[in-house]
Design a protein around this motif. Sequence first.
Motif: not given
Length: 83
Positions: A1-7, A47-53
């Motif tokens: 997952m990409m790093s993101q700030t709390a804001s 994300e869900l599409f890429a995961a293919g689950a």
Amino acid sequence: MMSQTASSPMSKSWRQLYTAALFETDNNRLAGRIADAEKAIVARARELFAAGADTIEEDQALDDALYALRALQSCLELRASAA
């Protein structure tokens, strides 16, 4: 997952952002809340599409949430044009 700030809007779950948009009472903030929620929903769908689950239940929840947000956006636009 990409790093993101709390804001960052993306640091919150799409469900939190969706709920915040639905229950926003300040019309001046509503469009921003809707946009943040839509971005988070689209990102989660990717994300869900890429995961293919097999994520049919969450896929349906994402679709339903986007539909509701677009209806809310339409109501906001109608109110703005009537004012």
